[in-house]
Design a protein around this motif. Structure first.
Motif, PDB file in Angstrom:
ATOM      1  N   ARG A   1      48.293  41.058  42.669  1.00 63.19           N
ATOM      2  CA  ARG A   1      48.859  39.889  41.988  1.00 63.19           C
ATOM      3  C   ARG A   1      49.878  39.128  42.829  1.00 63.19           C
TER       4      ARG A   1
ATOM      5  N   ASP B   1      35.905  41.624  39.101  1.00 64.64           N
ATOM      6  CA  ASP B   1      37.116  40.894  39.482  1.00 64.64           C
ATOM      7  C   ASP B   1      36.915  39.384  39.443  1.00 64.64           C
TER       8      ASP B   1
ATOM      9  N   GLY C   1      41.986  43.065  43.176  1.00 68.83           N
ATOM     10  CA  GLY C   1      41.962  42.741  41.752  1.00 68.83           C
ATOM     11  C   GLY C   1      43.350  42.528  41.201  1.00 68.83           C
ATOM     12  N   VAL C   2      43.614  43.108  40.024  1.00 67.09           N
ATOM     13  CA  VAL C   2      44.889  42.910  39.343  1.00 67.09           C
ATOM     14  C   VAL C   2      46.064  43.452  40.160  1.00 67.09           C
TER      15      VAL C   2
ATOM     16  N   PHE D   1      41.478  36.124  40.418  1.00 67.00           N
ATOM     17  CA  PHE D   1      41.781  37.381  41.100  1.00 67.00           C
ATOM     18  C   PHE D   1      41.327  37.345  42.557  1.00 67.00           C
TER      19      PHE D   1
END
Length: 654
Positions: free
Chosen positions: A584, A455, A580-581, A572
């Motif tokens: 967002r 990440d 992580g993603v 991130f």
């Protein structure tokens, strides 16, 4: 090895005048291969000839020779180099007969177009002396090991490349770099290094002269003599392929495992995967010649192709080979595989979020395939002094490495060479290699080694918008600017100018008020505008004004000002994000609140334009701050230099 190289190179002196120095390799390389094979065949030559007389079927003969003599090739000619030199008058035809009677898997002399060279040597009275000199060299593996033979080929290629101002590094990789790559791919396979009778496979899609395959074979056998390594390779260059294949034949490998062709355009091992993969692909070389085939495979197979992460710019194909290796590792359900590939710095960081290189890094990191990256010393390769890195891939990481990438800085672990070889004037020492392996084995954390989670390489590129604020006026300058806009070219300029000039020079800070007064005037003068033309007009008559009212759309939402549009990269892991993603929205919101709104309170993020990116900022992670010199030191240095200049001027005047 130096003496042997000089001896073989000395034979090239016999070619002077008939060949240019850059062409010596056309004779010396195939003759060296021929003598190597000649020496290997010598102990069983007569028995194989006798066997051939009783077995006319080539495919059956191949099997019998392999079973009875342990050879993966043979020759059924009545000649060998010793017999050839005894018949000078028939030498040309006899030598052609000799090279044509090798088993079908020995196609190396065809790749050199060696029959043409035999004719040239014969016509210039050089053939006999060349054959005589090569016949006097003993190149049997018991005398010249496979490792020494590989070094000899590399030495010869380097000299031929220097003679023709070509780059020898296109053909092979320095052995010190290969040894480190091989050590790293074997590092996690304790069974291969200890278990009796274990069998493993290794594959190189850019095999060159076979250096990586040879070193891998030597490494495993030195650690576990009872292990067997099956070697596979593909090479596009004819001469490199011929050398690699002959080397594999001499090792007792299956010659059919070495194939000639463009790996990117045509994977000749399609459907095959391997325990280990090794490669040193060309750096910064375009893949135009393979483009049609690569695009066809990618468009047809997508994530199931050899390029599941995407395609890099056409100008550099390194990351195609990187993905190719990732897909050639043995699947997890079959025990998994490992790969090591030597790349320059570009694949670490080139391309912004959403670009081909970034998407490839995203694929590798999100699938947790990158285990470690090692920075090598500069000036280690024959044809370039740039920074290079070994990427280590693994699809079955040890538990302590899952979700992480270890970065190792080996740039200082070198020794200066006494004599440069092209651009190579440094070599990775044994001590340096052992240090790197220790750092890797221990998953060490110090100034030379740093381990980060996947990440930590990810980020979002967000688009930051600010509201459109314009004041409007029909001044002479703004009218001329509007009439010069291409989108208004079809409008009657005379009528439009007359209309605008009659509007007056009053300045408006509200767009709706300005258009409420302008539109009736346009209709009154018969100026008909489409919606895009009307927008072009008011934009041309408007000027940014922080004190003007915000321009809003029909729903009352602020319109963005393209001139004030900006992008920001949000890591991130910002603000402790551990998702992580998937984290967002909250992470970007935190970034906006803390980093942007205190400075530009009216800013907002257009979420529809956010992109995911990955980069590996290797240099930044290991950056060592060097404090600048103090002003006192600089002043003292300047005073010293000025004093020396004045002293020299006084000497001149005297």
């Amino acid at each position: 090895m130096s003496n042997l190289g000089n001896f073989v190179w000395g034979i090239a002196d016999q070619l002077r005048g008939v060949y240019r120095p850059s062409q010596y390799g056309n004779v010396v390389l195939p003759m060296t291969i021929l003598r190597r094979l000649d020496c290997i065949l010598e102990p069983t030559r007569e028995q194989v000839r006798a066997l051939a007389e009783t077995e006319p079927r080539p495919e059956i003969l191949d099997v019998k020779v392999r079973r009875q003599f342990g050879l993966h090739f043979h020759n059924t000619s009545a000649y060998d180099l010793t017999r050839l030199k005894k018949d000078p008058d028939g030498l040309r035809n006899n030598l052609i007969d000799y090279i044509s009677k090798f088993s079908a898997n020995v196609d190396v002399f065809e790749r050199f177009k060696f029959e043409n060279e035999i004719a040239t040597l014969d016509e210039n009275n050089r053939l006999l002396i060349v054959v005589q000199q090569f016949a006097d060299i003993d190149l049997h593996p018991d005398v010249v090991s496979n490792a020494e033979m590989g070094d000899l080929f590399e030495e010869l290629i380097r000299k031929f490349a220097e003679a023709s101002n070509e780059t020898a590094g296109e053909h092979f990789t320095p052995r010190d770099a290969i040894r480190l790559a091989v050590d790293l791919v074997f590092a996690e396979d304790s069974d291969a290094l200890t278990e009796k009778g274990v069998v493993r496979s290794v594959y190189d899609p850019t095999a060159g002269t076979g250096g990586m395959l040879s070193v891998a074979d030597e490494h495993l056998k030195s650690r576990n003599p009872d292990a067997r390594l099956n070697l596979y390779g593909q090479e596009i260059n004819d001469q490199s392929y011929a050398i690699c294949k002959s080397d594999m034949i001499a090792k007792g490998q299956d010659a059919g495992n070495i194939k000639r062709g463009d790996t990117l355009a045509d994977d000749l091992f399609a459907g095959r995967t391997f325990d280990y993969c090794l490669s040193n692909p060309p750096y910064g070389v375009d893949w135009k010649s393979s483009q049609e085939a690569v695009l066809a495979e990618y468009n047809h197979g997508g994530s199931y192709s050899r390029f599941p992460g995407g395609l890099p710019p056409i100008s550099d194909g390194q990351m195609l080979f990187l993905q190719h290796l990732a897909t050639k590792m043995r699947p997890v359900e079959d025990g998994g595989g490992r790969a090591a590939i030597v790349l320059n710095g570009s694949p670490l960081f080139s391309g912004g979020a959403g670009s081909g290189p970034s998407e490839i890094r995203r694929y590798l990191l999100e699938n947790d395939l990158v285990e470690a990256i090692v920075a090598l010393p500069t000036n280690m390769f024959y044809n370039t002094g740039i920074a290079t890195y070994i990427w280590l891939l693994d699809n079955t990481k040890q538990p302590e490495r899952v979700g992480k990438v270890q970065l190792i800085d080996g740039t200082s672990m070198y020794a200066k060479m006494r004599k440069s070889l092209g651009s190579k004037n440094r070599e990775l020492t044994d001590e340096g290699r052992e240090t790197i392996l220790w750092l890797y084995d221990e998953l060490a954390e110090d100034k030379r080694s740093n381990t980060l989670t996947n990440d930590q390489f990810g980020y979002w590129t967000i688009t930051v918008e600010r509201p459109l604020r314009l004041n409007f006026a029909c001044t002479t300058e703004r009218i001329e600017a509007a009439l010069a806009v291409k989108a208004l070219k079809a409008v009657d300029h005379a009528r439009l100018r007359e209309t605008l000039e009659s509007f007056g020079a009053e300045t408006y800070t509200n767009r709706e008020e300005f258009l409420r007064d302008l539109n009736p005037l346009l209709r009154q003068h018969g100026v008909v505008l489409t919606t895009p033309q009307r927008k072009t007009l008011w934009l041309a008559l408007g000027v940014h004004d922080d004190n003007a009212d915000v321009c809003c759309d029909k729903n009352g939402n602020p319109e963005p000002d393209p001139a004030l549009r900006d992008t920001e990269n949000v890591p991130f892991t910002y603000d402790g994000n551990a998702d992580g993603v998937h984290g967002r929205d909250t992470t970007i919101a935190s970034y906006l609140e803390a980093e942007l709104l205190p400075h530009v309170p009216d800013a907002w993020v257009d979420a529809s334009k956010s992109k995911v990116g990955y980069e590996i900022p290797f240099t930044r992670i290991f950056y060592k701050f060097q404090p600048p010199r103090t002003l006192e030191e600089i002043d003292a240095d300047l005073e010293d230099r000025v004093a020396r200049v004045l002293d020299m001027l006084r000497e001149v005047e005297a």
